[in-house]
Scaffold this active site. Structure first.
Site, PDB file in Angstrom:
ATOM      1  N   ASN A  45      21.777 -51.651 -41.996  1.00 34.55           N
ATOM      2  CA  ASN A  45      21.900 -50.495 -41.110  1.00 34.55           C
ATOM      3  C   ASN A  45      20.518 -49.856 -41.046  1.00 34.55           C
ATOM      4  O   ASN A  45      20.119 -49.109 -41.931  1.00 34.55           O
ATOM      5  CB  ASN A  45      22.936 -49.532 -41.695  1.00 34.55           C
ATOM      6  CG  ASN A  45      23.183 -48.353 -40.779  1.00 34.55           C
ATOM      7  OD1 ASN A  45      22.502 -48.188 -39.759  1.00 34.55           O
ATOM      8  ND2 ASN A  45      24.142 -47.524 -41.140  1.00 34.55           N
ATOM      9  N   ARG A  99      24.146 -53.360 -38.008  1.00 30.38           N
ATOM     10  CA  ARG A  99      24.874 -52.294 -37.326  1.00 30.38           C
ATOM     11  C   ARG A  99      23.981 -51.770 -36.206  1.00 30.38           C
ATOM     12  O   ARG A  99      22.826 -51.408 -36.431  1.00 30.38           O
ATOM     13  CB  ARG A  99      25.190 -51.163 -38.296  1.00 30.38           C
ATOM     14  CG  ARG A  99      25.875 -50.026 -37.601  1.00 30.38           C
ATOM     15  CD  ARG A  99      25.919 -48.778 -38.426  1.00 30.38           C
ATOM     16  NE  ARG A  99      26.526 -47.722 -37.644  1.00 30.38           N
ATOM     17  CZ  ARG A  99      26.120 -46.460 -37.650  1.00 30.38           C
ATOM     18  NH1 ARG A  99      25.120 -46.093 -38.414  1.00 30.38           N
ATOM     19  NH2 ARG A  99      26.723 -45.561 -36.909  1.00 30.38           N
ATOM     20  N   HIS A 119      31.310 -44.793 -33.752  1.00 32.26           N
ATOM     21  CA  HIS A 119      32.153 -45.042 -34.938  1.00 32.26           C
ATOM     22  C   HIS A 119      33.213 -46.101 -34.641  1.00 32.26           C
ATOM     23  O   HIS A 119      34.246 -46.159 -35.306  1.00 32.26           O
ATOM     24  CB  HIS A 119      32.929 -43.776 -35.396  1.00 32.26           C
ATOM     25  CG  HIS A 119      32.087 -42.682 -35.957  1.00 32.26           C
ATOM     26  ND1 HIS A 119      32.438 -41.347 -35.823  1.00 32.26           N
ATOM     27  CD2 HIS A 119      30.942 -42.704 -36.672  1.00 32.26           C
ATOM     28  CE1 HIS A 119      31.533 -40.592 -36.431  1.00 32.26           C
ATOM     29  NE2 HIS A 119      30.609 -41.400 -36.952  1.00 32.26           N
ATOM     30  N   ARG A 148      26.339 -31.244 -36.099  1.00 34.05           N
ATOM     31  CA  ARG A 148      26.392 -31.340 -34.631  1.00 34.05           C
ATOM     32  C   ARG A 148      27.467 -30.404 -34.076  1.00 34.05           C
ATOM     33  O   ARG A 148      28.534 -30.261 -34.678  1.00 34.05           O
ATOM     34  CB  ARG A 148      26.719 -32.772 -34.194  1.00 34.05           C
ATOM     35  CG  ARG A 148      25.572 -33.726 -34.376  1.00 34.05           C
ATOM     36  CD  ARG A 148      25.978 -35.148 -34.026  1.00 34.05           C
ATOM     37  NE  ARG A 148      25.607 -36.042 -35.104  1.00 34.05           N
ATOM     38  CZ  ARG A 148      26.203 -37.192 -35.373  1.00 34.05           C
ATOM     39  NH1 ARG A 148      27.216 -37.615 -34.633  1.00 34.05           N
ATOM     40  NH2 ARG A 148      25.804 -37.937 -36.373  1.00 34.05           N
ATOM     41  N   GLU A 179      32.890 -49.536 -43.319  1.00 34.99           N
ATOM     42  CA  GLU A 179      32.199 -50.106 -42.157  1.00 34.99           C
ATOM     43  C   GLU A 179      31.427 -51.368 -42.526  1.00 34.99           C
ATOM     44  O   GLU A 179      31.355 -52.300 -41.729  1.00 34.99           O
ATOM     45  CB  GLU A 179      31.275 -49.047 -41.537  1.00 34.99           C
ATOM     46  CG  GLU A 179      32.083 -48.012 -40.773  1.00 34.99           C
ATOM     47  CD  GLU A 179      31.291 -46.789 -40.352  1.00 34.99           C
ATOM     48  OE1 GLU A 179      31.078 -45.921 -41.217  1.00 34.99           O
ATOM     49  OE2 GLU A 179      30.909 -46.696 -39.191  1.00 34.99           O
TER      50      GLU A 179
END
Ligand code: AMP
Length: 432
Positions: free
Chosen positions: A29, A110, A199, A260, A403
């Site tokens: 990632n 990813r 996601h 956020r 993930e």
């Protein structure tokens, strides 16, 4: 599964022995200033080794590597992604496990933004890499790091397939009415403006896991998945197919998150630009990094947030109310979209660990057939579990996401598919 495979990839695969296609997968990632990695056993599901290189581009990079119960941490100069990947290879050589002996069958990358190009995993060749690069304007914070990481990883590990797994892929099934913004359609088309959703790897993994845990057919389940981590998103999944999700063109839209804002009236941006003298970059920074729970309460971690609430901090109490209010709004909306909801699942850091958030979210939804059993909700476990009482029509569950494992398993499926195709067709090029 519909891997995009080009003839260049098939050539590379020709040198790849598919017989041991269940060894390990190196999941990478690669972010803007960090590279995280995990060597995963896709069958058992465990991380054989993991680590990260942080603060790339600064002279005090932090490098961490974990293997066999040992953790090493170093502070070293990491000028760029190329250096970061070389350091990671070195860590495997020095601290183990030896990658040559780990039977690495694929490297899974990813990738946050796959645009409208990718609805599944893609074996990375020059063409795929070029598409990921072309999506940089849509994901300026993420895709440049991905491109840099992929380029070096391909150079360092040339004999295994590199496979891109996109955060957006699962949401390519959204109906047009769900993914289209109501703005001038020519402008939207010219600039590829639409809801992409993020996601996706987690939403897909969790909704699939729910079906397996319950022993019920995925195509018969209507699900709402609440991925509540530092970033947060909701999806509506009908029969295993994503039909709505809260994140949009970027991961900024939707729920209140750690830092956020989630949904705001877009006119807030014009107002700040015109009346607060803020530049577009400053507003971007405000909404992405200084908003959400952090902006409202000063804290983004829910453990700290609950402590502040317990101490009577009014701003944090309001922040939590706003967070829960937004979540309930989405659950109601997705209930209306799905018509019938069989399962609502909490996942990710907050969803898996925070019984207070779960209790507050579900409170008051009894008229929709949604409730939790307090005892089941308070139980601490890392296993997937049902936390609703026996009488409800909708099951409420907690299912840990993973993930890296999801990426590793998708990679193995691609490798298997490619291997069987290559075996069957001998000299013929693989399907494009
Ligand atoms: P993620 O992005 O999925 O790794 O989630 C990270 C977030 O999970 C943290 O910022 C915390 O807010 C939250 N979190 C992690 N552990 C706990 C816990 N035990 N209780 C409440 N929240 C937690």
């Amino acid at each position: 599964m519909n891997p995009a495979v080009s003839s260049a990839s098939s050539e590379r695969l020709a040198s790849f022995s598919a017989n041991g296609a269940h060894g390990s997968v190196l999941v990478i990632n690669s972010g803007s200033s960090s590279v995280k990695y995990q060597l995963v056993n896709p069958v058992g599901g465990e991380a054989i080794a993991s680590g990260q290189v942080e603060r790339i581009g600064q002279d005090d990079g932090i490098v961490t590597h974990k293997f066999a119960g040992n953790k090493t941490t170093q502070i070293i100069d990491v000028p760029d992604h190329s250096a970061a990947l070389r350091i990671i290879m070195e860590l495997f050589t020095v601290h183990g496990p030896d990658l040559a002996e780990a039977d690495v069958v694929a490297v899974g990358h990813r990738v946050v933004q796959g645009g409208s190009y990718f609805s599944g995993p893609a074996v990375i060749d020059d063409e795929v890499l070029e598409k990921i690069r072309s999506l940089i304007p849509l994901a300026p914070l993420h895709n440049p790091g991905h491109v840099a990481g992929i380029e070096v990883a391909r150079e360092l590990l040339p004999h295994v397939p590199h496979i891109a797994i996109f955060d957006t892929a699962f949401f390519q099934t959204l109906p047009e009415a769900a993914y289209t913004y109501a703005i001038d359609k020519d402008v939207a088309e010219a600039h590829a403006i639409r809801r992409y959703g993020f996601h996706g790897t987690s939403h897909q993994y969790v909704s699939g896991k729910v079906s397996r845990v319950l022993g019920r057919r995925l195509d018969e389940l209507n699900q709402i998945v609440l991925h509540l981590g530092n970033g947060a998103s909701v999806s509506a999944v009908r029969g295993g197919v994503a039909v709505e999700t809260s994140m949009g063109l970027t991961p900024l839209e939707g729920l209140v998150m750690g830092t956020r804002s989630g949904d705001v009236d877009p006119a807030v941006i014009f107002h700040l630009a015109r009346n607060a003298g803020m530049s577009i970059d400053e507003i971007d920074d405000l909404l992405n990094k200084r908003s959400g729970m952090k902006g409202l309460s000063g804290e983004s971690d829910f453990r700290a947030i609950h402590e502040l609430v317990a101490q009577g901090d009014e701003a944090t109490k309001l922040a939590l109310d706003i967070y829960i209010h937004r979540l309930k709004k989405y659950i109601g909306a997705y209930h209306a979209i799905l018509g019938r909801v069989d399962v609502i699942t909490f996942t990710a850091g907050v969803g898996e660990n925070d019984e207070i958030v779960r209790r507050l979210t579900v409170r008051g939804l009894e008229s929709l057939g949604i409730a939790i059993d307090e005892g089941r909700n308070d139980e601490r476990s890392r296993d997937p579990r049902i936390i609703s009482p026996d009488w409800t029509s909708t099951l409420v569950m907690v299912v840990p996401t993973n993930e890296e494992l999801a990426i590793a398993r998708q990679c193995v499926a691609v490798v298997d598919e490619l291997a069987s195709g290559a075996d069957a067709s001998e000299d013929e090029p693989a399907a494009v």
